[in-house]
Design a protein around this motif. Sequence first.
Motif, PDB file in Angstrom:
ATOM      1  N   THR A 138       0.832  -1.206   0.000  1.00 56.93           N
ATOM      2  CA  THR A 138       0.000   0.000   0.000  1.00 56.93           C
ATOM      3  C   THR A 138       0.866   1.256   0.000  1.00 56.93           C
ATOM      4  O   THR A 138       0.598   2.217  -0.733  1.00 56.93           O
ATOM      5  CB  THR A 138      -0.926   0.006   1.227  1.00 56.93           C
ATOM      6  N   SER A 139       1.927   1.257   0.807  1.00 59.21           N
ATOM      7  CA  SER A 139       2.776   2.446   0.917  1.00 59.21           C
ATOM      8  C   SER A 139       3.564   2.722  -0.360  1.00 59.21           C
ATOM      9  O   SER A 139       4.051   3.833  -0.569  1.00 59.21           O
ATOM     10  CB  SER A 139       3.745   2.293   2.096  1.00 59.21           C
ATOM     11  N   ALA A 140       3.702   1.708  -1.237  1.00 63.98           N
ATOM     12  CA  ALA A 140       4.459   1.868  -2.471  1.00 63.98           C
ATOM     13  C   ALA A 140       3.625   2.427  -3.622  1.00 63.98           C
ATOM     14  O   ALA A 140       4.145   2.629  -4.717  1.00 63.98           O
ATOM     15  CB  ALA A 140       5.053   0.522  -2.888  1.00 63.98           C
ATOM     16  N   LEU A 141       2.328   2.689  -3.395  1.00 60.61           N
ATOM     17  CA  LEU A 141       1.478   3.226  -4.469  1.00 60.61           C
ATOM     18  C   LEU A 141       1.989   4.594  -4.927  1.00 60.61           C
ATOM     19  O   LEU A 141       2.339   5.444  -4.104  1.00 60.61           O
ATOM     20  CB  LEU A 141       0.033   3.356  -3.989  1.00 60.61           C
ATOM     21  N   PRO A 142       2.019   4.840  -6.237  1.00 63.75           N
ATOM     22  CA  PRO A 142       2.447   6.152  -6.734  1.00 63.75           C
ATOM     23  C   PRO A 142       1.374   7.213  -6.477  1.00 63.75           C
ATOM     24  O   PRO A 142       0.212   6.883  -6.207  1.00 63.75           O
ATOM     25  CB  PRO A 142       2.642   5.904  -8.227  1.00 63.75           C
ATOM     26  N   PRO A 143       1.740   8.497  -6.532  1.00 58.47           N
ATOM     27  CA  PRO A 143       0.765   9.580  -6.320  1.00 58.47           C
ATOM     28  C   PRO A 143      -0.432   9.449  -7.262  1.00 58.47           C
ATOM     29  O   PRO A 143      -0.291   9.061  -8.421  1.00 58.47           O
ATOM     30  CB  PRO A 143       1.579  10.846  -6.630  1.00 58.47           C
ATOM     31  N   LEU A 282       7.580  -1.953 -12.009  1.00 57.79           N
ATOM     32  CA  LEU A 282       7.153  -3.247 -11.482  1.00 57.79           C
ATOM     33  C   LEU A 282       8.376  -4.119 -11.163  1.00 57.79           C
ATOM     34  O   LEU A 282       8.417  -4.807 -10.135  1.00 57.79           O
ATOM     35  CB  LEU A 282       6.249  -3.942 -12.497  1.00 57.79           C
ATOM     36  N   ALA A 283       9.386  -4.075 -12.035  1.00 58.08           N
ATOM     37  CA  ALA A 283      10.622  -4.827 -11.791  1.00 58.08           C
ATOM     38  C   ALA A 283      11.348  -4.290 -10.561  1.00 58.08           C
ATOM     39  O   ALA A 283      11.908  -5.054  -9.769  1.00 58.08           O
ATOM     40  CB  ALA A 283      11.532  -4.756 -13.017  1.00 58.08           C
ATOM     41  N   GLU A 284      11.344  -2.981 -10.372  1.00 59.16           N
ATOM     42  CA  GLU A 284      11.972  -2.387  -9.185  1.00 59.16           C
ATOM     43  C   GLU A 284      11.284  -2.861  -7.909  1.00 59.16           C
ATOM     44  O   GLU A 284      11.942  -3.159  -6.903  1.00 59.16           O
ATOM     45  CB  GLU A 284      11.917  -0.862  -9.273  1.00 59.16           C
ATOM     46  N   LEU A 285       9.974  -2.940  -7.955  1.00 61.05           N
ATOM     47  CA  LEU A 285       9.243  -3.418  -6.782  1.00 61.05           C
ATOM     48  C   LEU A 285       9.639  -4.855  -6.442  1.00 61.05           C
ATOM     49  O   LEU A 285       9.789  -5.211  -5.265  1.00 61.05           O
ATOM     50  CB  LEU A 285       7.736  -3.353  -7.033  1.00 61.05           C
ATOM     51  N   ALA A 286       9.779  -5.695  -7.458  1.00 59.37           N
ATOM     52  CA  ALA A 286      10.102  -7.101  -7.219  1.00 59.37           C
ATOM     53  C   ALA A 286      11.469  -7.273  -6.558  1.00 59.37           C
ATOM     54  O   ALA A 286      11.713  -8.278  -5.878  1.00 59.37           O
ATOM     55  CB  ALA A 286      10.057  -7.887  -8.526  1.00 59.37           C
ATOM     56  N   THR A 287      12.373  -6.305  -6.747  1.00 58.28           N
ATOM     57  CA  THR A 287      13.704  -6.387  -6.146  1.00 58.28           C
ATOM     58  C   THR A 287      13.808  -5.590  -4.847  1.00 58.28           C
ATOM     59  O   THR A 287      14.870  -5.564  -4.223  1.00 58.28           O
ATOM     60  CB  THR A 287      14.783  -5.868  -7.120  1.00 58.28           C
ATOM     61  N   SER A 288      12.742  -4.942  -4.430  1.00 62.86           N
ATOM     62  CA  SER A 288      12.778  -4.134  -3.208  1.00 62.86           C
ATOM     63  C   SER A 288      12.898  -5.017  -1.968  1.00 62.86           C
ATOM     64  O   SER A 288      12.118  -5.958  -1.790  1.00 62.86           O
ATOM     65  CB  SER A 288      11.511  -3.285  -3.095  1.00 62.86           C
ATOM     66  N   PRO A 289      13.835  -4.724  -1.084  1.00 62.27           N
ATOM     67  CA  PRO A 289      13.987  -5.517   0.156  1.00 62.27           C
ATOM     68  C   PRO A 289      12.720  -5.550   1.014  1.00 62.27           C
ATOM     69  O   PRO A 289      12.528  -6.473   1.803  1.00 62.27           O
ATOM     70  CB  PRO A 289      15.130  -4.798   0.887  1.00 62.27           C
ATOM     71  N   LYS A 290      11.841  -4.550   0.873  1.00 62.34           N
ATOM     72  CA  LYS A 290      10.640  -4.513   1.693  1.00 62.34           C
ATOM     73  C   LYS A 290       9.690  -5.676   1.415  1.00 62.34           C
ATOM     74  O   LYS A 290       8.845  -6.005   2.231  1.00 62.34           O
ATOM     75  CB  LYS A 290       9.901  -3.182   1.495  1.00 62.34           C
ATOM     76  N   PHE A 291       9.825  -6.330   0.248  1.00 64.81           N
ATOM     77  CA  PHE A 291       8.963  -7.452  -0.092  1.00 64.81           C
ATOM     78  C   PHE A 291       9.645  -8.804   0.091  1.00 64.81           C
ATOM     79  O   PHE A 291       9.038  -9.843  -0.187  1.00 64.81           O
ATOM     80  CB  PHE A 291       8.472  -7.329  -1.539  1.00 64.81           C
ATOM     81  N   LYS A 292      10.887  -8.817   0.539  1.00 61.87           N
ATOM     82  CA  LYS A 292      11.641 -10.066   0.710  1.00 61.87           C
ATOM     83  C   LYS A 292      11.382 -10.629   2.111  1.00 61.87           C
ATOM     84  O   LYS A 292      11.726 -10.013   3.118  1.00 61.87           O
ATOM     85  CB  LYS A 292      13.136  -9.806   0.519  1.00 61.87           C
ATOM     86  N   ILE A 293      10.759 -11.794   2.164  1.00 64.90           N
ATOM     87  CA  ILE A 293      10.498 -12.487   3.442  1.00 64.90           C
ATOM     88  C   ILE A 293      11.103 -13.873   3.318  1.00 64.90           C
ATOM     89  O   ILE A 293      10.585 -14.726   2.595  1.00 64.90           O
ATOM     90  CB  ILE A 293       8.998 -12.580   3.751  1.00 64.90           C
ATOM     91  N   SER A 294      12.206 -14.100   4.019  1.00 65.33           N
ATOM     92  CA  SER A 294      12.975 -15.329   3.833  1.00 65.33           C
ATOM     93  C   SER A 294      12.784 -16.366   4.935  1.00 65.33           C
ATOM     94  O   SER A 294      13.447 -17.404   4.928  1.00 65.33           O
ATOM     95  CB  SER A 294      14.475 -14.985   3.712  1.00 65.33           C
TER      96      SER A 294
END
Length: 295
Positions: A138-143, A282-294
């Motif tokens: 949600t916080s990653a939504l663009p303006p 979209l590719a940048e989002l996929a590499t964002s550490p905020k979405f990595k849950i290991s």
Amino acid sequence: MNEEDLNEALHDVIVRSGPPPSMDPARALEQARRVRKRRRATWAGLAVVPLVVGVTAGPALVTNLTGDRSVGQMVAGGPGTPSVFPPSASTPPVSTVAPTTAPKTRKTGDPWPEGQVDRTATTGPRADRAVALMNELTSALPPGFTSPDLKYPSGDPMRWPQSQYASNDGEPDYWEYSASIPVQKDNRVGKLLALSTTPNGKPATDPCKLAKGFWGGTGTCAVVDVNGKKVGVVTAKTGGDYDQWAAYRYADGTVVFVAQAKKNDRTDKAPLTQPVYTARQLAELATSPKFKISS
């Protein structure tokens, strides 16, 4: 496969078909598609095992029979494309309590891990991680885009997090965290999905092969370079659940998918007139550490 195996497989599909307590058909359909794809791959591989045993003098080595999922079609953005990451909204802290260790290899009849009654974790640290994932998405939504607390006609929320134990029989234990949110602009509504899978012991694969294994549909794939990280981005054919998705696999085996659709099914809202993100975003989002849950 005997009758007992078949009953176990059918039961597994049932408990994976959707996150309780919701009975939302749309969510159940998405989960069922993932289960069906995994089951088909597993059963097809099991048929080969007797042949291997018959020609081998020693213990047979049975390789992992299921492939990683992939994401949808994507086209790289041009120079000057703005970064996808606005300042993050405050997110409730995720519990750091270590969960109970799950079986190292899933076997028929094993109890669900951590005291669960089925695959889905509805409370505790696992559930907290899925909620945090939803908040980060949600916080990653663009303006110009928002994610209000909309509901389907059935009364089920369009915003939902889920954490589930994803291992099938014979697989090492691993978890899958997902979050789906509606995205609104000018009274038009689309949707986003983020999905993070913990390391599952499966080998690394080509970015596009990874992306095309995603359960959202099929399409054309392009590899997008994000600061040296190779991301598979798929643009879907018509008729799928998502229009476009990206997939990235970390060196430790964690896999992240981010998917978008201009249309949100089963609503009376008109679809968005434009994608929420460009292909590169979209590719940048996929590499964002905020979405990595290991874990």
